[in-house]
Each structure stands twice: as structure tokens, then as C-alpha cells.
Design a protein around this motif. Sequence first.
Motif, PDB file in Angstrom:
ATOM      1  N   ASN A 106      41.062  42.260  37.659  1.00 22.61           N
ATOM      2  CA  ASN A 106      41.408  40.891  37.295  1.00 22.61           C
ATOM      3  C   ASN A 106      42.780  40.799  36.641  1.00 22.61           C
ATOM      4  O   ASN A 106      43.578  39.924  36.964  1.00 22.61           O
ATOM      5  CB  ASN A 106      40.378  40.317  36.316  1.00 22.61           C
ATOM      6  CG  ASN A 106      39.014  40.193  36.932  1.00 22.61           C
ATOM      7  OD1 ASN A 106      38.836  40.322  38.142  1.00 22.61           O
ATOM      8  ND2 ASN A 106      38.033  39.937  36.094  1.00 22.61           N
ATOM      9  N   ALA A 107      43.045  41.712  35.708  1.00 24.92           N
ATOM     10  CA  ALA A 107      44.293  41.658  34.945  1.00 24.92           C
ATOM     11  C   ALA A 107      45.519  41.883  35.822  1.00 24.92           C
ATOM     12  O   ALA A 107      46.586  41.340  35.550  1.00 24.92           O
ATOM     13  CB  ALA A 107      44.267  42.681  33.812  1.00 24.92           C
ATOM     14  N   GLU A 108      45.368  42.663  36.889  1.00 26.19           N
ATOM     15  CA  GLU A 108      46.516  42.965  37.750  1.00 26.19           C
ATOM     16  C   GLU A 108      46.723  41.942  38.862  1.00 26.19           C
ATOM     17  O   GLU A 108      47.751  41.948  39.526  1.00 26.19           O
ATOM     18  CB  GLU A 108      46.363  44.357  38.401  1.00 26.19           C
ATOM     19  CG  GLU A 108      46.307  45.507  37.426  1.00 26.19           C
ATOM     20  CD  GLU A 108      44.885  45.765  36.935  1.00 26.19           C
ATOM     21  OE1 GLU A 108      43.927  45.552  37.703  1.00 26.19           O
ATOM     22  OE2 GLU A 108      44.749  46.162  35.765  1.00 26.19           O
ATOM     23  N   HIS A 109      45.748  41.091  39.089  1.00 28.02           N
ATOM     24  CA  HIS A 109      45.873  40.131  40.198  1.00 28.02           C
ATOM     25  C   HIS A 109      47.038  39.189  39.921  1.00 28.02           C
ATOM     26  O   HIS A 109      47.162  38.651  38.822  1.00 28.02           O
ATOM     27  CB  HIS A 109      44.577  39.335  40.380  1.00 28.02           C
ATOM     28  CG  HIS A 109      44.523  38.602  41.676  1.00 28.02           C
ATOM     29  ND1 HIS A 109      45.234  37.450  41.909  1.00 28.02           N
ATOM     30  CD2 HIS A 109      43.864  38.894  42.823  1.00 28.02           C
ATOM     31  CE1 HIS A 109      45.005  37.046  43.133  1.00 28.02           C
ATOM     32  NE2 HIS A 109      44.176  37.902  43.718  1.00 28.02           N
ATOM     33  N   PRO A 110      47.902  38.957  40.901  1.00 24.73           N
ATOM     34  CA  PRO A 110      49.085  38.130  40.665  1.00 24.73           C
ATOM     35  C   PRO A 110      48.778  36.673  40.314  1.00 24.73           C
ATOM     36  O   PRO A 110      49.618  35.984  39.744  1.00 24.73           O
ATOM     37  CB  PRO A 110      49.871  38.224  41.983  1.00 24.73           C
ATOM     38  CG  PRO A 110      48.896  38.699  43.002  1.00 24.73           C
ATOM     39  CD  PRO A 110      47.861  39.486  42.269  1.00 24.73           C
ATOM     40  N   LEU A 111      47.575  36.198  40.615  1.00 24.82           N
ATOM     41  CA  LEU A 111      47.237  34.800  40.330  1.00 24.82           C
ATOM     42  C   LEU A 111      46.224  34.665  39.192  1.00 24.82           C
ATOM     43  O   LEU A 111      45.646  33.597  39.002  1.00 24.82           O
ATOM     44  CB  LEU A 111      46.701  34.128  41.599  1.00 24.82           C
ATOM     45  CG  LEU A 111      47.722  34.007  42.730  1.00 24.82           C
ATOM     46  CD1 LEU A 111      47.045  33.578  44.019  1.00 24.82           C
ATOM     47  CD2 LEU A 111      48.831  33.041  42.350  1.00 24.82           C
ATOM     48  N   ASN A 112      46.031  35.707  38.403  1.00 20.62           N
ATOM     49  CA  ASN A 112      45.022  35.674  37.355  1.00 20.62           C
ATOM     50  C   ASN A 112      45.317  34.653  36.265  1.00 20.62           C
ATOM     51  O   ASN A 112      44.424  34.298  35.507  1.00 20.62           O
ATOM     52  CB  ASN A 112      44.796  37.067  36.748  1.00 20.62           C
ATOM     53  CG  ASN A 112      45.861  37.462  35.755  1.00 20.62           C
ATOM     54  OD1 ASN A 112      46.994  36.955  35.807  1.00 20.62           O
ATOM     55  ND2 ASN A 112      45.523  38.357  34.860  1.00 20.62           N
ATOM     56  N   GLY A 113      46.534  34.150  36.179  1.00 20.39           N
ATOM     57  CA  GLY A 113      46.878  33.134  35.188  1.00 20.39           C
ATOM     58  C   GLY A 113      47.091  31.749  35.780  1.00 20.39           C
ATOM     59  O   GLY A 113      47.399  30.805  35.065  1.00 20.39           O
ATOM     60  N   ASP A 114      46.899  31.600  37.083  1.00 19.09           N
ATOM     61  CA  ASP A 114      47.109  30.308  37.750  1.00 19.09           C
ATOM     62  C   ASP A 114      45.815  29.499  37.695  1.00 19.09           C
ATOM     63  O   ASP A 114      44.858  29.774  38.420  1.00 19.09           O
ATOM     64  CB  ASP A 114      47.540  30.542  39.202  1.00 19.09           C
ATOM     65  CG  ASP A 114      47.958  29.265  39.901  1.00 19.09           C
ATOM     66  OD1 ASP A 114      47.149  28.303  39.915  1.00 19.09           O
ATOM     67  OD2 ASP A 114      49.084  29.223  40.422  1.00 19.09           O
ATOM     68  N   VAL A 115      45.782  28.488  36.838  1.00 21.70           N
ATOM     69  CA  VAL A 115      44.575  27.705  36.605  1.00 21.70           C
ATOM     70  C   VAL A 115      44.096  27.033  37.898  1.00 21.70           C
ATOM     71  O   VAL A 115      42.895  27.028  38.187  1.00 21.70           O
ATOM     72  CB  VAL A 115      44.802  26.658  35.487  1.00 21.70           C
ATOM     73  CG1 VAL A 115      43.600  25.743  35.339  1.00 21.70           C
ATOM     74  CG2 VAL A 115      45.105  27.360  34.173  1.00 21.70           C
ATOM     75  N   LEU A 165      40.453  27.655  39.432  1.00 25.15           N
ATOM     76  CA  LEU A 165      39.523  26.540  39.614  1.00 25.15           C
ATOM     77  C   LEU A 165      39.119  26.403  41.079  1.00 25.15           C
ATOM     78  O   LEU A 165      37.956  26.138  41.391  1.00 25.15           O
ATOM     79  CB  LEU A 165      40.137  25.229  39.121  1.00 25.15           C
ATOM     80  CG  LEU A 165      40.210  25.056  37.611  1.00 25.15           C
ATOM     81  CD1 LEU A 165      41.035  23.818  37.270  1.00 25.15           C
ATOM     82  CD2 LEU A 165      38.825  24.959  37.004  1.00 25.15           C
ATOM     83  N   ASN A 166      40.081  26.597  41.980  1.00 26.19           N
ATOM     84  CA  ASN A 166      39.786  26.501  43.405  1.00 26.19           C
ATOM     85  C   ASN A 166      38.775  27.555  43.823  1.00 26.19           C
ATOM     86  O   ASN A 166      37.825  27.271  44.556  1.00 26.19           O
ATOM     87  CB  ASN A 166      41.084  26.627  44.213  1.00 26.19           C
ATOM     88  CG  ASN A 166      40.834  26.450  45.686  1.00 26.19           C
ATOM     89  OD1 ASN A 166      40.696  27.427  46.416  1.00 26.19           O
ATOM     90  ND2 ASN A 166      40.764  25.205  46.116  1.00 26.19           N
ATOM     91  N   ARG A 167      38.956  28.794  43.355  1.00 30.47           N
ATOM     92  CA  ARG A 167      38.018  29.864  43.697  1.00 30.47           C
ATOM     93  C   ARG A 167      36.622  29.536  43.159  1.00 30.47           C
ATOM     94  O   ARG A 167      35.623  29.718  43.850  1.00 30.47           O
ATOM     95  CB  ARG A 167      38.492  31.211  43.123  1.00 30.47           C
ATOM     96  CG  ARG A 167      39.840  31.702  43.626  1.00 30.47           C
ATOM     97  CD  ARG A 167      39.937  31.872  45.126  1.00 30.47           C
ATOM     98  NE  ARG A 167      38.865  32.732  45.620  1.00 30.47           N
ATOM     99  CZ  ARG A 167      38.329  32.639  46.843  1.00 30.47           C
ATOM    100  NH1 ARG A 167      38.777  31.761  47.683  1.00 30.47           N
ATOM    101  NH2 ARG A 167      37.359  33.441  47.196  1.00 30.47           N
ATOM    102  N   ALA A 168      36.561  29.048  41.912  1.00 30.71           N
ATOM    103  CA  ALA A 168      35.264  28.697  41.322  1.00 30.71           C
ATOM    104  C   ALA A 168      34.640  27.525  42.085  1.00 30.71           C
ATOM    105  O   ALA A 168      33.439  27.544  42.391  1.00 30.71           O
ATOM    106  CB  ALA A 168      35.434  28.355  39.841  1.00 30.71           C
TER     107      ALA A 168
END
Length: 155
Positions: free
Chosen positions: A3-12, A16-19
Motif C-alpha cells: 500500500n505504502a509504495e503504490h503511486p496512488l496511495n494518497g489520491d483520495v 474512493l473510486n476503488r472502494a
Amino acid sequence: MGNAEHPLNGDVNWLLNRAWLGFGERKTAALEAVGVNIKEHFVMVALTTSPMAQLELSALVKIDKSVITATLDSLETKGLVVRVRDLHDRRVRRPTLTPRGREICLRASEATEKVERELLERLNPNQREVFLEVLRSYAFDEFVDTPEFSRNPRK
């Protein structure tokens, strides 16, 4: 990749889209077992309060007029809704749940509530309440005028 290394881990928006997609996928499967889809379920839940004009229903559930018509057509074909003429204005139709529609709506609601409970179990009770309160705040305040579900989303 964690999770921490994913490039979009801080893109809200991405998170939200994934959830949203994940919740939708699970709810869709639960509703298919009952014989309705998500939009049909939204409409049926809204109609449990009282019959209302089709345009009022469209505005309440935030589904575009063209989509609400197709959704009601489908519910009517399934015998879950009837459209009754308004006593005061013959041009207005008031969709109403049939007894079978009320039964299916109840079963669909139970199925989706179970899915939501399972998905929200990852949060402790305090986190759940804060999470839901934040979502309600966005849905009913900040984004109350966000475009409706439609066939042609705005670009």
C-alpha cells in the motif's frame, strides 16, 4: 507492491473510486440473487416512503429522467411497481410498489445491509460512525448538487 509504495496511495479520488467499485460489485451480486439491480433497489427504497411523481422520484434518488423511466419500466415488467395516474393531473404518473415489490425491496435491503455490515466490519464502531457521518456530509451537503446517474455522464 504494498500500500505504502503504490503511486496512488494518497489520491483520495482513486481510493474512493476503488472502494465505490468494490462496494458496488458486492452489492450487485447480493441484489442479483434477489432479482433486482442497484438502481432498481434505490428506486424501490425511495418508494417505500410514499408514491411520488416520477420527476420527484428522479430528483430524490438522483437518477436522470431517461434512466428513471427505463428503471421503472424494468420494475413494472417484473411486477414490482405500477404507475398510477395522479388524481389531480392526468399527465403525472405516480410509481407505487406492488405487494410483491415491497417484499422484494425488503429482501434486497436485507441483502445489501448484510454486505455493508461485512464490509464495514473492518472499522471499529467509532470509526464506522465517523466514516458514515463524513459520507453523509459529502452526499447531503457538499455534493448535494452533483450530477445524477445518467446514461451520458457529464465530461
